[in-house]
Design an enzyme around this catalytic site. Structure first.
Site, mmCIF file in Angstrom:
data_model
loop_
_atom_site.group_PDB
_atom_site.id
_atom_site.type_symbol
_atom_site.label_atom_id
_atom_site.label_comp_id
_atom_site.label_asym_id
_atom_site.label_seq_id
_atom_site.Cartn_x
_atom_site.Cartn_y
_atom_site.Cartn_z
ATOM 1 N N LYS A 78 -36.000 10.060 5.425
ATOM 2 C CA LYS A 78 -34.780 10.156 4.605
ATOM 3 C C LYS A 78 -33.820 11.157 5.240
ATOM 4 O O LYS A 78 -34.252 12.200 5.753
ATOM 5 C CB LYS A 78 -35.152 10.581 3.189
ATOM 6 C CG LYS A 78 -33.995 10.558 2.205
ATOM 7 C CD LYS A 78 -34.478 10.878 0.790
ATOM 8 C CE LYS A 78 -33.349 10.880 -0.220
ATOM 9 N NZ LYS A 78 -33.786 11.179 -1.596
ATOM 10 N N SER A 153 -32.483 8.026 -5.239
ATOM 11 C CA SER A 153 -31.643 8.207 -4.078
ATOM 12 C C SER A 153 -32.310 7.865 -2.752
ATOM 13 O O SER A 153 -31.632 7.731 -1.750
ATOM 14 C CB SER A 153 -31.171 9.659 -4.024
ATOM 15 O OG SER A 153 -32.263 10.528 -3.780
ATOM 16 N N SER A 177 -36.233 9.908 -7.558
ATOM 17 C CA SER A 177 -35.630 9.344 -6.345
ATOM 18 C C SER A 177 -36.602 8.737 -5.337
ATOM 19 O O SER A 177 -36.170 8.097 -4.374
ATOM 20 C CB SER A 177 -34.788 10.407 -5.634
ATOM 21 O OG SER A 177 -33.583 10.596 -6.331
#
Lengths: 482, 92
Positions: A78, A153, A177
Site C-alpha cells: 500500500k 482505503s 481499511s
C-alpha cells in the site's frame, strides 16, 4: 503458467520444488499487471526493475536451500508504507513526488525474508475513505465489476490480490481499511491487534487506531505474512512485546466447542438482507462444525461512527499538521510563511482530507472539546467494556464486514455522511484495539462478494486464522475474471 | 456551521477555500456535525482514571547518540540551500 489465483503457500511449494523460478513468477505477475491493470488501476507505481533484481537474488537463496517463507514471493505494498527510494504518495498530490529516505519496519522485515515488491498500490488519499475514489492518481475499480468501487482505503491492495496482480499485499486499517475492501473484492484481509505490527514508516492518519496487516487469498496466507511482519519494534513505542510462535499453529484444528457470538446490533435494518443472510448461513455452517452460537449485544454500536470519526479526525488534524511544504511535500507559493503553508496545504490536500482536518480541529477547539472529543473517549471506554463482556462468554464474534456489497462508482460522491455511516460494522474493532479478519462468505444476486468479519480477543490472531480457515475449507470461492 | 466558524477552523487548519468552495463545505460540514451530535445522546462521562497508559515507558529506547540519516538523503524531497531548508521571510 497461470499464477492468477495462486496462494502464497502454494507458490512457496512450487518455488522450493523448482516447479517455477522466482524470476518466472515475477515476470508472470508483471505481465498480468501490464496487460490488465489499466482496467482496474490498482497500482500507482510498478517497480519492475527492482522486482526482477530482487527475484534474481531470491532465486539464489532458494537454490542455496535457505529460503524463508516469503523468499521469492511477489507482493504489493500500500502506498502509505514508506519504501526507501521508491515513491510513497499516499494517493495525495501533497506527496506526489515524495521519496522516503528509509524503509518502514514491515518492509525491513519482508526484505529480511527476501520477498519481491511488485509495486505500490493505490488507496484513498491518506487512507481517508472507503471507496478508493478519493485517490488523486488512480481511482481503483472492483475486479468483479469495474463499474463498482473496490472499497477502501486499501482498495488498490485488495483489488490487486483479487485480480491476480500479486500473490498478496500489505494494507493498513484505521477503521476498516483492510477488511472492507477485502470484503468488496472477495479476498481475505487481517487487521492485527493494535501493537502487534510496528507502525514505524506507516504514514500516520490516526495513530491510536492505525495498524498494518495482510490482504491475501486465504487466511493461511495472512498468517504466513503476519509471521513475517509482527513483533515489537524499538522505533514504535506502541508496538507490544507479546510472544508468538506461528500464527498458523491452529490451522486445521476443529472449531468444535468454540463459542461464536452474534451481536444483534450488527444484524439490524442498516445491513442489507442479502449480506445478513450470507453471514447467518456462515454462522450455521460453524454450528454444523460443532461451534456454539451465542446471542449477545453491543449497544454502544449506535454511537460508534461519530465516536470513531471524532477520535480519528482529531488525531488526523494533528498528524497532518506536519505537511507545510517545507521539508517535503507539495510546496505552495506565498510572500509570507503563513501564506506559503496555507497555499501548500490547500493545493496538496483533497476535499475529503480537508473535511477531516476541519472536523478534527472543530472537535478539539475551545468550547467543543468536552462535548465531542471527551465524549468520544468515553464511548471508547464503553465499547471496550462491552467487548470485554462479550469475550467473557465467547471465543470470537461474527459480524458482517460491511452493510452492503460494493456499490457503483459515484453513488456516494458528495455525501460524506453516507460514506461515514457505511463504516458501522468495522470501526469498533479499531476503537477497542482488537484483531479481526474478513473472509468471503457468499455472493449477491449480481455475483458481488459478501464478506464476514471474525473478531477476536487482543493478540489472539491465531484463533481468527483458525476460524476463518475452517470456513474457507467448506466454501468454494468464485474468482473474478477480467 | 456558519462562515465565521469555517473561517476560524481554516485558520486553525491552515487551509484556504474559495467563496464557492465555502458554501459547499459549510453544507457538508453541517451534515457531518449533525451526525457527530448524536453522540451527545449518550449519557456517560469520560473517566480518565480508567485509561491506563498503553505505553510502557521502561521499554523506550535509551537516549543515546547514534549515527542517523545522511543529511543529503533527508533533503532529497526539497531544494535546500547550503544544507538549509529555504522558507519565506518570517519577520519584516
Amino acid at each position: 503458467m497461470d499464477l492468477k489465483n495462486i496462494t502464497v503457500a502454494s507458490l512457496r511449494k512450487m518455488l522450493d520444488n523448482k516447479e517455477i523460478g522466482a524470476e518466472e513468477a515475477t515476470k508472470e505477475f508483471l505481465t498480468e499487471i501490464k496487460a490488465k491493470d489499466e482496467k482496474v488501476l490498482s497500482y500507482i507505481t510498478v517497480t519492475e526493475e527492482e522486482a526482477l533484481a530482487s527475484a534474481k537474488n531470491a532465486q539464489s537463496i532458494i537454490d542455496s536451500g535457505k529460503a524463508s517463507p516469503l523468499t521469492g514471493i511477489p507482493l504489493a505494498i500500500k502506498d502509505n508504507i514508506c519504501t526507501d527510494g521508491v515513491k510513497t504518495t499516499c494517493s495525495s498530490k501533497m506527496l506526489e513526488n515524495f521519496v522516503p529516505p528509509y524503509n518502514a519496519t514491515v518492509i525491513e522485515k519482508l526484505n529480511a525474508e527476501n520477498y519481491i515488491m511488485l509495486g505500490k498500490t493505490s488507496m484513498d488519499e491518506f487512507a481517508m475513505g472507503g471507496s478508493n475514489q478519493t485517490s488523486a492518481f488512480a481511482k481503483t475499480k472492483n475486479p468483479y465489476d469495474t463499474e463498482c468501487v473496490p472499497g477502501g482505503s486499501s482498495g488498490g491492495s485488495a483489488a490487486a490480490v483479487s485480480a491476480g496482480f500479486c500473490t498478496a499485499a500489505l494494507g493498513s486499517d484505521t477503521g476498516g481499511s483492510i477488511r472492507q475492501p477485502a470484503s468488496f473484492c472477495g479476498v481475505t484481509g487481517l487487521k492485527p491487534t493494535y501493537g502487534r505490527v510496528s507502525r514505524y514508516g506507516l504514514v500516520a492518519f490516526a495513530s491510536s487506531l492505525d495498524q498494518i496487516g495482510p490482504i491475501a487469498r486465504t487466511a493461511e496466507d495472512c498468517g504466513i505474512i503476519l509471521n513475517a511482519i509482527a513483533g515489537v519494534d524499538a522505533h514504535d513505542a506502541t508496538s507490544k512485546n507479546v510472544a508468538f510462535t506461528d500464527f498458523n499453529e491452529k490451522l486445521g484444528q476443529s472449531v468444535k466447542g468454540m463459542k461464536i457470538a452474534l451481536p444483534k446490533e450488527f444484524y439490524s435494518d442498516a445491513v442489507d438482507e442479502e449480506v445478513k443472510n450470507a453471514v447467518m448461513s456462515a454462522a450455521k455452517e460453524y454450528e454444523k462444525m460443532g461451534a456454539e452460537l451465542v446471542d449477545c449485544s453491543i449497544s454502544s454500536l449506535k454511537y460508534a461512527v461519530p465516536a470513531y470519526y471524532l477520535i480519528a479526525s482529531a488525531e488526523a488534524a494533528s498528524n497532518l499538521s506536519r505537511y507545510d511544504g517545507i521539508k517535503y511535500g507539495l510546496r505552495g507559493e506565498g510572500r509570507s510563511f503563513e501564506e506559503m503553508i496555507r497555499d501548500s496545504r490547500s493545493r496538496g490536500f483533497g476535499e475529503e482530507v480537508k473535511r477531516r482536518i476541519l472536523l478534527g480541529n472543530y472537535a478539539l477547539s475551545s468550547g467543543y472539546y468536552d462535548a465531542y472529543y471527551l465524549k468520544a473517549l468515553a464511548l471508547k471506554q464503553e465499547i471496550i467494556k462491552e467487548y470485554n463482556e462479550v469475550f467473557e462468554k465467547a471465543d470470537v464474534i461474527l459480524t458482517p464486514t460491511a452493510p452492503s456489497v460494493a456499490y457503483k462508482i459515484g453513488a456516494q460522491d458528495n455525501d460524506p455522511v453516507k460514506m461515514y455511516t457505511a463504516d458501522i460494522c468495522t470501526v469498533t474493532v479499531n476503537i477497542a484495539s482488537l484483531p479481526a479478519i474478513n473472509t468471503t462468505c457468499g455472493y449477491d444476486k449480481n455475483g458481488m462478494p459478501i464478506g464476514m468479519s471474525i473478531v477476536g480477543k487482543r493478540f489472539d490472531e491465531a484463533t481468527l486464522i483458525q476460524t476463518a480457515d475452517a470456513f474457507e475449507k467448506t466454501f468454494s470461492p468464485v474468482r473474478c475474471t477480467l | 456551521m456558519d462562515i465565521k466558524t469555517l473561517d476560524h477552523l481554516c485558520n486553525l487548519s491552515k487551509l484556504n477555500y474559495s467563496e464557492e468552495e465555502q458554501k459547499k463545505t459549510i453544507a457538508q460540514m453541517s451534515d457531518i456535525i449533525e451526525l457527530m451530535d448524536t453522540i451527545k445522546d449518550f449519557d456517560i462521562s469520560y473517566d480518565d482514571t480508567k485509561d491506563k497508559n498503553e505505553i510502557a515507558y521502561d521499554d523506550l529506547r535509551k537516549d543515546e547518540a547514534k549515527p542517523s540519516f545522511d543529511t543529503e538523503k533527508l533533503q532529497q524531497n526539497t531544494q535546500p540551500r547550503d544544507n538549509c531548508y529555504v522558507v519565506p521571510k518570517m519577520m519584516e
